[in-house]
Scaffold this motif. Sequence first.
Motif, short mmCIF file in Angstrom:
data_model
loop_
_atom_site.label_atom_id
_atom_site.label_comp_id
_atom_site.label_asym_id
_atom_site.label_seq_id
_atom_site.Cartn_x
_atom_site.Cartn_y
_atom_site.Cartn_z
N ARG A 1 -12.91 11.17 -10.68
CA ARG A 1 -14.75 9.92 -10.31
C ARG A 1 -13.54 9.34 -9.27
N PRO A 2 -13.79 9.63 -7.84
CA PRO A 2 -12.48 8.21 -7.38
C PRO A 2 -12.94 7.19 -6.94
N SER A 3 -12.17 6.85 -7.06
CA SER A 3 -12.85 5.49 -7.05
C SER A 3 -10.97 4.65 -6.25
N ALA A 4 -12.30 3.34 -5.78
CA ALA A 4 -10.99 2.29 -5.33
C ALA A 4 -9.48 1.90 -6.25
N TRP A 5 -9.87 1.43 -7.04
CA TRP A 5 -8.45 0.77 -8.03
C TRP A 5 -8.00 2.28 -8.67
N ALA A 6 -8.22 3.14 -8.48
CA ALA A 6 -6.85 4.33 -8.75
C ALA A 6 -6.44 4.40 -7.10
N LEU A 7 -7.34 4.60 -6.93
CA LEU A 7 -6.14 4.73 -4.96
C LEU A 7 -5.26 3.44 -4.78
N ARG A 8 -5.68 2.38 -5.08
CA ARG A 8 -5.25 1.44 -5.15
C ARG A 8 -4.21 1.35 -5.29
N ASN A 9 -3.75 1.93 -6.73
CA ASN A 9 -3.06 1.17 -8.64
C ASN A 9 -1.63 2.61 -7.66
N LEU A 10 -2.34 3.89 -7.09
CA LEU A 10 -0.92 5.11 -6.63
C LEU A 10 -1.07 4.32 -4.91
N ALA A 11 -1.42 3.32 -4.61
CA ALA A 11 -0.73 3.75 -3.35
C ALA A 11 0.29 2.11 -2.91
N VAL A 12 -0.17 0.56 -4.41
CA VAL A 12 0.79 0.33 -5.42
C VAL A 12 1.95 1.11 -5.23
N HIS A 13 2.10 2.11 -5.80
CA HIS A 13 3.39 3.13 -6.13
C HIS A 13 3.83 3.47 -5.44
N ALA A 14 3.34 4.49 -4.46
CA ALA A 14 4.25 5.01 -3.42
C ALA A 14 4.93 3.95 -2.42
N LEU A 15 3.91 2.88 -2.39
CA LEU A 15 5.22 1.79 -1.59
C LEU A 15 6.33 1.32 -2.79
N HIS A 16 6.17 1.46 -3.70
CA HIS A 16 7.79 1.08 -4.42
C HIS A 16 8.63 2.14 -4.51
N GLN A 17 7.98 4.07 -4.18
CA GLN A 17 8.47 4.40 -3.89
C GLN A 17 9.44 4.95 -2.97
N LYS A 18 9.11 3.32 -1.74
CA LYS A 18 9.32 4.38 -0.14
C LYS A 18 8.59 5.34 0.61
N GLN A 19 7.19 5.79 0.10
CA GLN A 19 6.48 7.17 0.24
C GLN A 19 5.51 6.26 0.83
N THR A 20 5.94 5.64 1.93
CA THR A 20 5.01 4.24 3.52
C THR A 20 3.72 5.10 3.90
N ASP A 21 4.07 6.53 4.07
CA ASP A 21 2.97 7.32 4.95
C ASP A 21 1.86 7.59 3.72
N ARG A 22 2.04 8.15 2.66
CA ARG A 22 1.05 8.12 1.41
C ARG A 22 0.07 6.85 1.26
N ALA A 23 0.90 5.15 0.96
CA ALA A 23 0.49 4.74 0.60
C ALA A 23 -0.19 4.25 2.05
N LEU A 24 0.19 4.70 2.97
CA LEU A 24 -0.91 3.36 3.88
C LEU A 24 -2.22 4.82 4.24
N GLU A 25 -2.60 6.28 3.59
CA GLU A 25 -3.29 6.59 3.31
C GLU A 25 -4.29 6.25 2.17
N LEU A 26 -3.25 5.43 1.82
CA LEU A 26 -4.23 5.68 -0.04
C LEU A 26 -4.64 3.66 0.11
#
Length: 193
Positions: A37-62
């Motif tokens: 089930r799509p949720s803001a929380w899972a998307l947000r957590n994955l965005a934070v993880h992507a930022l930590h991994q320097k995956q900026t484009d992915r984070a700024l999609e999530l």
Amino acid sequence: LPQGAHWLSWLHAGVMRYAHGNIEGAVQAWETSLRLRPSAWALRNLAVHALHQKQTDRALELYPAAHRQLPDLLPLAIECLHALLENARAPLALDLIGRLPEGIRFHGRIRALEARARLDTGDLAGAEAILTGAIEVPDIREGANVLSDLWYLLKERQEAAREGVPITPELQAKVRRECPPPPRLDFRMMAEI
């Protein structure tokens, strides 16, 4: 689905795994949560993880995807805007601000982020209108430089444009001497110890 295999269970499992240093397991849990089930929380957590991994484009999609799930949630909007601005996406930040629900659109934190986005896009008049208007950040703390830093940045850019020069340490020092922020924007700690 097996008992316990619920989107919310996987979301919480991801948080627990992340807290215990199992980053890969956390990401897998959040991705499983999203599939269920799509949720803001899972998307947000994955965005934070992507930022930590320097995956900026992915984070700024999530981040915007998370915000679209909960457009009225002020902390998520603020976090999303910070991510956009910290990664040189001011036009996207302004677009997101323009689509915010009225209930949070004019919150002081959002207005401050809008002023920053306007500065970053060269809209000095728009930034000045916000900073000289009725901006109030209700949860700002003593010692926070957010508003005074925006004020100085605005004044530096205005002075540089007026003089036709780049912003130098000398120009910054001049602005700090000659253009103090209005008291309602100044929460800096001024006392000398």
